[in-house]
Every structure is written in structure tokens, then in C-alpha cells.
Motif scaffolding. Structure first.
Motif, PDB file in Angstrom:
ATOM      1  N   GLY A 104       0.791  -1.237   0.000  1.00  0.00           N
ATOM      2  CA  GLY A 104       0.000   0.000   0.000  1.00  0.00           C
ATOM      3  C   GLY A 104       0.813   1.271   0.000  1.00  0.00           C
ATOM      4  O   GLY A 104       0.314   2.314  -0.413  1.00  0.00           O
ATOM      5  N   VAL A 105       2.046   1.210   0.489  1.00  0.00           N
ATOM      6  CA  VAL A 105       2.900   2.412   0.523  1.00  0.00           C
ATOM      7  C   VAL A 105       4.317   2.036   0.097  1.00  0.00           C
ATOM      8  O   VAL A 105       4.727   0.877   0.196  1.00  0.00           O
ATOM      9  CB  VAL A 105       2.953   3.058   1.936  1.00  0.00           C
ATOM     10  CG1 VAL A 105       1.618   3.679   2.330  1.00  0.00           C
ATOM     11  CG2 VAL A 105       3.414   2.069   2.991  1.00  0.00           C
ATOM     12  N   THR A 106       5.063   3.062  -0.329  1.00  0.00           N
ATOM     13  CA  THR A 106       6.431   2.845  -0.796  1.00  0.00           C
ATOM     14  C   THR A 106       7.321   2.127   0.238  1.00  0.00           C
ATOM     15  O   THR A 106       8.004   1.160  -0.132  1.00  0.00           O
ATOM     16  CB  THR A 106       7.053   4.198  -1.216  1.00  0.00           C
ATOM     17  OG1 THR A 106       6.359   4.631  -2.391  1.00  0.00           O
ATOM     18  CG2 THR A 106       8.536   4.091  -1.492  1.00  0.00           C
ATOM     19  N   PRO A 107       7.342   2.553   1.509  1.00  0.00           N
ATOM     20  CA  PRO A 107       8.238   1.860   2.448  1.00  0.00           C
ATOM     21  C   PRO A 107       7.936   0.356   2.545  1.00  0.00           C
ATOM     22  O   PRO A 107       8.853  -0.455   2.753  1.00  0.00           O
ATOM     23  CB  PRO A 107       7.988   2.572   3.780  1.00  0.00           C
ATOM     24  CG  PRO A 107       7.473   3.927   3.392  1.00  0.00           C
ATOM     25  CD  PRO A 107       6.678   3.719   2.143  1.00  0.00           C
ATOM     26  N   ALA A 127       0.176  -0.814  -5.575  1.00  0.00           N
ATOM     27  CA  ALA A 127      -0.250   0.481  -5.034  1.00  0.00           C
ATOM     28  C   ALA A 127       0.867   1.518  -4.999  1.00  0.00           C
ATOM     29  O   ALA A 127       0.682   2.636  -5.457  1.00  0.00           O
ATOM     30  CB  ALA A 127      -0.833   0.305  -3.628  1.00  0.00           C
ATOM     31  N   ALA A 128       2.017   1.174  -4.444  1.00  0.00           N
ATOM     32  CA  ALA A 128       3.035   2.185  -4.175  1.00  0.00           C
ATOM     33  C   ALA A 128       3.522   2.853  -5.461  1.00  0.00           C
ATOM     34  O   ALA A 128       3.530   2.229  -6.524  1.00  0.00           O
ATOM     35  CB  ALA A 128       4.199   1.546  -3.435  1.00  0.00           C
ATOM     36  N   GLY A 129       3.956   4.141  -5.350  1.00  0.00           N
ATOM     37  CA  GLY A 129       4.186   4.933  -6.559  1.00  0.00           C
ATOM     38  C   GLY A 129       5.498   5.690  -6.674  1.00  0.00           C
ATOM     39  O   GLY A 129       5.606   6.575  -7.517  1.00  0.00           O
ATOM     40  N   THR A 130       6.503   5.368  -5.856  1.00  0.00           N
ATOM     41  CA  THR A 130       7.790   6.061  -5.997  1.00  0.00           C
ATOM     42  C   THR A 130       8.579   5.431  -7.146  1.00  0.00           C
ATOM     43  O   THR A 130       8.618   4.201  -7.271  1.00  0.00           O
ATOM     44  CB  THR A 130       8.584   5.966  -4.674  1.00  0.00           C
ATOM     45  OG1 THR A 130       7.767   6.489  -3.631  1.00  0.00           O
ATOM     46  CG2 THR A 130       9.879   6.768  -4.741  1.00  0.00           C
ATOM     47  N   ASP A 172       5.132  14.122   3.485  1.00  0.00           N
ATOM     48  CA  ASP A 172       6.582  14.137   3.675  1.00  0.00           C
ATOM     49  C   ASP A 172       7.182  12.727   3.684  1.00  0.00           C
ATOM     50  O   ASP A 172       7.650  12.239   4.705  1.00  0.00           O
ATOM     51  CB  ASP A 172       6.911  14.879   4.980  1.00  0.00           C
ATOM     52  CG  ASP A 172       8.386  15.198   5.080  1.00  0.00           C
ATOM     53  OD1 ASP A 172       9.102  15.018   4.080  1.00  0.00           O
ATOM     54  OD2 ASP A 172       8.813  15.642   6.164  1.00  0.00           O
ATOM     55  N   TYR A 173       7.146  12.074   2.544  1.00  0.00           N
ATOM     56  CA  TYR A 173       7.872  10.811   2.368  1.00  0.00           C
ATOM     57  C   TYR A 173       8.089  10.598   0.878  1.00  0.00           C
ATOM     58  O   TYR A 173       7.699  11.452   0.065  1.00  0.00           O
ATOM     59  CB  TYR A 173       7.186   9.650   3.091  1.00  0.00           C
ATOM     60  CG  TYR A 173       5.953   9.044   2.440  1.00  0.00           C
ATOM     61  CD1 TYR A 173       4.845   9.810   2.144  1.00  0.00           C
ATOM     62  CD2 TYR A 173       5.909   7.682   2.159  1.00  0.00           C
ATOM     63  CE1 TYR A 173       3.719   9.221   1.570  1.00  0.00           C
ATOM     64  CE2 TYR A 173       4.789   7.088   1.590  1.00  0.00           C
ATOM     65  CZ  TYR A 173       3.702   7.879   1.295  1.00  0.00           C
ATOM     66  OH  TYR A 173       2.588   7.310   0.738  1.00  0.00           O
ATOM     67  N   ALA A 174       8.716   9.489   0.515  1.00  0.00           N
ATOM     68  CA  ALA A 174       9.257   9.332  -0.841  1.00  0.00           C
ATOM     69  C   ALA A 174       8.310   9.724  -1.996  1.00  0.00           C
ATOM     70  O   ALA A 174       8.701  10.519  -2.854  1.00  0.00           O
ATOM     71  CB  ALA A 174       9.781   7.909  -1.027  1.00  0.00           C
ATOM     72  N   VAL A 226      -1.405  14.018  -1.413  1.00  0.00           N
ATOM     73  CA  VAL A 226      -1.570  13.189  -0.212  1.00  0.00           C
ATOM     74  C   VAL A 226      -1.897  11.791  -0.719  1.00  0.00           C
ATOM     75  O   VAL A 226      -2.508  11.652  -1.782  1.00  0.00           O
ATOM     76  CB  VAL A 226      -2.676  13.706   0.744  1.00  0.00           C
ATOM     77  CG1 VAL A 226      -2.271  15.008   1.418  1.00  0.00           C
ATOM     78  CG2 VAL A 226      -4.018  13.850   0.042  1.00  0.00           C
ATOM     79  N   PRO A 227      -1.467  10.748   0.006  1.00  0.00           N
ATOM     80  CA  PRO A 227      -1.740   9.402  -0.507  1.00  0.00           C
ATOM     81  C   PRO A 227      -3.229   9.051  -0.424  1.00  0.00           C
ATOM     82  O   PRO A 227      -3.972   9.652   0.357  1.00  0.00           O
ATOM     83  CB  PRO A 227      -0.914   8.504   0.421  1.00  0.00           C
ATOM     84  CG  PRO A 227      -0.715   9.286   1.660  1.00  0.00           C
ATOM     85  CD  PRO A 227      -0.717  10.724   1.263  1.00  0.00           C
ATOM     86  N   ALA A 228      -3.628   8.075  -1.234  1.00  0.00           N
ATOM     87  CA  ALA A 228      -5.002   7.566  -1.240  1.00  0.00           C
ATOM     88  C   ALA A 228      -5.497   7.412   0.197  1.00  0.00           C
ATOM     89  O   ALA A 228      -4.755   6.951   1.052  1.00  0.00           O
ATOM     90  CB  ALA A 228      -5.038   6.216  -1.943  1.00  0.00           C
ATOM     91  N   GLY A 229      -6.715   7.804   0.442  1.00  0.00           N
ATOM     92  CA  GLY A 229      -7.286   7.647   1.783  1.00  0.00           C
ATOM     93  C   GLY A 229      -7.301   8.945   2.571  1.00  0.00           C
ATOM     94  O   GLY A 229      -8.072   9.106   3.507  1.00  0.00           O
ATOM     95  N   GLY A 254      -3.770  12.767  -9.162  1.00  0.00           N
ATOM     96  CA  GLY A 254      -5.163  12.536  -8.780  1.00  0.00           C
ATOM     97  C   GLY A 254      -5.407  11.839  -7.456  1.00  0.00           C
ATOM     98  O   GLY A 254      -6.561  11.625  -7.063  1.00  0.00           O
ATOM     99  N   ASP A 255      -4.341  11.528  -6.722  1.00  0.00           N
ATOM    100  CA  ASP A 255      -4.514  10.784  -5.461  1.00  0.00           C
ATOM    101  C   ASP A 255      -5.467  11.490  -4.491  1.00  0.00           C
ATOM    102  O   ASP A 255      -6.248  10.852  -3.797  1.00  0.00           O
ATOM    103  CB  ASP A 255      -3.153  10.594  -4.779  1.00  0.00           C
ATOM    104  CG  ASP A 255      -2.138   9.973  -5.719  1.00  0.00           C
ATOM    105  OD1 ASP A 255      -1.746   8.826  -5.497  1.00  0.00           O
ATOM    106  OD2 ASP A 255      -1.755  10.629  -6.707  1.00  0.00           O
ATOM    107  N   VAL A 256      -5.375  12.825  -4.434  1.00  0.00           N
ATOM    108  CA  VAL A 256      -6.200  13.599  -3.503  1.00  0.00           C
ATOM    109  C   VAL A 256      -7.681  13.534  -3.865  1.00  0.00           C
ATOM    110  O   VAL A 256      -8.547  13.719  -3.011  1.00  0.00           O
ATOM    111  CB  VAL A 256      -5.676  15.067  -3.412  1.00  0.00           C
ATOM    112  CG1 VAL A 256      -5.805  15.772  -4.759  1.00  0.00           C
ATOM    113  CG2 VAL A 256      -6.381  15.865  -2.327  1.00  0.00           C
TER     114      VAL A 256
END
Ligand code: PHB
Length: 392
Positions: A104-107, A127-130, A172-174, A226-229, A254-256
Motif C-alpha cells: 500500500g505504501v512505498t516503504p 499500489a506504491a508509486g515512488t 513528507d515521504y518518498a 496526499v496518498p489515497a485515503g 489525482g490521489d487527492v
């Protein structure tokens, strides 16, 4: 005559019983997918969309591919990378999964990368997008998106549409840093000016103090990632602070404006222009059928995370078809490279060099259609590759 028929019948039954017993009991006949997504915590909407889409895909296409039964083992990592790593390890060592998928997230995607490499099994990032993610393991293949794909395009669009001053608000992340870097590259190259730049924490962000700074900077528009959600909460605070009334429009990837949350954002969202891979209002027949089936099964609209999960399952199914059910990780990744298909989002493919997704990016504006808010697409950039890996 009677005896001969009886004999034949007996032989046929024996063979089929023997065949039946040998098949499902054997571990080799089942292909296991370890699906690791956030089902709880701030990113839970991503996990739910992906889980739903995986279920829908299997409901539509069946649970057998190339003679193998597909089993999905769902694990909730709450988007905490330490959990992702532990769960991926357990799935690989104990459950002997043939794929790991989700993230769900890059990390989380990065935490699993060395394990995919070690186990030599595909890691399907849904999901992740970096941008850098696919560079972290030769076994990573992505069906989601990169922030560079959409942020470069909205940067150019802003310039062409008379937007000169922009304030930015990014997580504030990747992926937030990718969104900011690639937007700024294009926007400032075209003569635009970034007048205020704020970064908000990923976990439970309170946007209010930052929004006041945005308002004071009096930009023509604000660029938001901002990420999805998180879009629903962001837009609530944006409206409460009166930014919609002061004419500061939201632009961004378009995430927002995730379709999952958009319809509850209220009229403050009207007119927001974003660049993205998917809109529930995408006018193809395939998407209309996808949205109808998803709504019927789960009661709400699919967002871009749902479509990324749906396509991730398609990638797995088609790769297995190409290998004839062989689960060798190298063969599966080879089979995925260059694959092309029609998705509910439009035509997509896997770049054979980077294993990243190539897809159309659409520019959309939030409008009311039959009393509901939608991202209505009005311009298309075809077959956009990730530019983030070479330009950084
Ligand atoms: C990410 O962490 O890479 C990520 C998550 C959600 C998004 C975009 C990027 O909407």
C-alpha cells in the motif's frame, strides 16, 4: 455385454478418482499469492480496494489458471514496513507462496524487495508509486503508477493554463518528494513560481496550520499530493479554512481526488484539476462494466487502487498462462515483461526494460454528473512511461 459396460465404467471411475486424489492434495498444483496490504490504519482504504478488486477478478475469471488452483493469502501490514517484512518472510518460508503482491505504501514495497530477490519470486506492486521501487529488485513488476507520470503532466498543464504562482503541499515521504520534484521541474521550466512549500507528516496529518500558510501566500493554485485515503480529510479542512472561497484551486496528481472518497467531499472539490491514471467516469465500455460489477459486489465505487489491484491479478493470471503454469520466478517475470492489455483505465503495458507500468495519463476536472461528483477526463496523454528513474 453388460459385464463389459460395467468393467469400463469401473475403470473410468477408478481413473478419475485416482486423478482427483492426486490433484488438489499436492502442493505443486496450487499457486499461492501472498497479498500484503494495509487493511487497518490510515491507509486501510487502499487495502480494502485492492482486496475487493482481487476478489472481483477471481469471481469473474475463476480460481484456476493453466490447470493450477489460485489461492490468495491476505495479510494486513497496516502500512508499517517492519510488519511487511515479517509477513513477507512468513509467507515465503512457511506458506511457500509463489508471488508476493499488494504493498500500500512505498516503504512497504521497499521492505519486501530484498526478500523477493532472495526467494526469486515476483513482487507485484499494486499500489506504491515512488519511481525507484522497480530498481530495488529484478523481481518487482508494477501495475500501479508513478508520481512522476502524473506530476510532470500537471506541471505543464498549469503553465499552459495561465497558472503562474503555486503553493505546494505534499506528504513528507518518498512519493510526496517525487511528486514535488517532478512537478517543480516542469512548472518552473515553463516560468512558473513556487511561492510556498509545505510538507505534512504521513501519519494522521493535521492540515489546518499548513492551510493557513497556503491562504496567506495567495497563490493561483495549490499543488497537493496526499496518498489515497487522505483526500477526504484534506478537502474537509480546505473547505473549513475557506480556501475554496478564496479561489485557490487544487491541482496535482489525482490521489487527492480518489473516486473512493470524492463523492463525500462536497462542492469544495468542484473544479479541481488533476492528472491521473484512472477515473470511475472513464468512458470505455470495459470501465462501465467494471464499475457496475464492483458497485454490485461491494456497494461503492472503485478508485485507482482498485484498478491497480485488478490489473495486478490480470498480470499474474496471464503470466501463469504464458508459462503453462510453471511457477519459476524468473520465467514468470520474463512472461510479464512487455505484456499489454486493455484495463478499465485504458490500454496499459509493462515496460520490458524497467518492469514498470506504461499507461495513459488523463487530465480531469471534478464536475457534478447526475448529482454525483466525478473526475471528468478532458485530455489524454498516451502510453506515458515513468520518467522518474532517468531524470532524477
Ligand atoms: C506510496 O506510498 O507510494 C503511495 C501511496 C498512496 C498513493 C500514492 C503513493 O496514493
Amino acid at each position: 455385454m453388460y459385464n463389459r459396460r460395467k468393467m469400463l465404467l469401473w475403470a473410468a471411475t477408478t481413473v478419475s478418482v485416482a486423478g482427483f486424489c492426486a490433484m488438489p492434495a499436492s502442493a505443486q498444483e496450487t499457486v499461492k499469492i501472498g497479498l500484503i496490504v494495509p487493511m487497518t490504519g490510515g491507509q486501510a482504504s487502499t487495502g480494502k480496494q485492492i482486496d475487493n478488486a482481487v476478489k472481483l477478478y477471481m469471481q469473474q475469471k475463476g480460481d484456476t489458471v493453466a490447470g493450477k488452483k489460485i489461492e490468495v493469502i491476505l495479510k494486513d501490514d497496516a502500512a508499517v514496513p517492519d510488519n511487511t517484512k515479517r509477513l513477507a518472510q512468513e509467507l515465503i518460508v512457511n506458506d511457500k507462496v509463489n508471488f508476493i503482491a499488494g504493498f500500500g505504501v512505498t516503504p512497504a514495497a521497499l521492505a519486501a524487495a530484498p526478500l523477493a530477490t532472495q526467494a526469486k519470486i515476483p513482487e507485484v506492486v499494486m499500489a506504491a508509486g515512488t519511481s525507484i521501487i522497480t530498481e530495488r529488485s529484478p523481481y518487482i513488476v508494477r501495475t500501479s503508477f508513478t508520481l512522476a507520470q502524473s506530476s510532470t503532466i500537471i506541471g505543464d498543464w498549469a503553465i499552459k493554463n495561465g497558472i503562474k504562482k503555486v503553493a505546494t503541499l505534499t506528504s513528507d515521504y518518498a512519493p510526496g518528494n517525487d511528486a514535488l520534484t517532478f512537478f517543480k521541474q516542469h512548472f518552473t521550466a515553463g516560468g512558473g513560481e513556487v511561492v510556498e512549500e509545505v510538507k505534512v507528516p504521513l501519519a494522521n496529518p493535521d492540515f489546518a496550520p499548513f492551510l493557513q500558510r497556503m491562504k496567506d501566500a495567495k497563490p493561483d493554485a495549490m499543488f497537493v499530493f496526499v496518498p489515497a485515503g487522505q483526500g477526504g480529510n484534506f478537502m474537509k479542512q480546505y473547505a473549513e479554512r475557506g480556501l475554496d472561497k478564496s479561489g485557490i484551486k487544487v491541482i496535482g496528481p489525482g490521489d487527492v481526488m480518489d473516486d473512493d472518497l470524492l463523492n463525500n467531499m462536497g462542492d469544495a472539490a468542484l473544479g479541481a484539476v488533476t492528472a491521473h491514471l484512472y477515473s470511475a467516469a472513464h468512458p470505455s465500455q470495459m470501465n462501465k462494466d467494471f464499475v457496475a460489477a464492483y458497485k454490485k459486489a461491494f456497494g461503492n465505487r472503485p478508485g485507482f487502487m482498485a484498478v491497480s489491484g485488478y490489473d495486478g491479478m490480470h498480470l499474474i493470471y496471464e503470466a501463469l498462462k504464458k508459462t503453462g503454469g510453471d511457477t519459476n520466478g524468473d520465467k514468470l517475470v520474463e512472461a510479464m515483461k512487455g505484456m499489454k492489455w486493455e484495463s478499465p483505465r485504458g490500454p496499459i503495458s509493462i515496460d520490458p526494460e524497467t518492469r514498470d507500468i506504461v499507461q495513459n495519463i488523463y487530465i480531469r476536472k471534478v464536475e457534478k454528473v447526475d448529482g454525483e461528483l466525478y473526475n471528468v477526463e478532458f485530455a489524454t496523454f498516451e502510453a506515458v512511461k515513468d520518467s522518474g528513474k532517468t531524470k532524477k
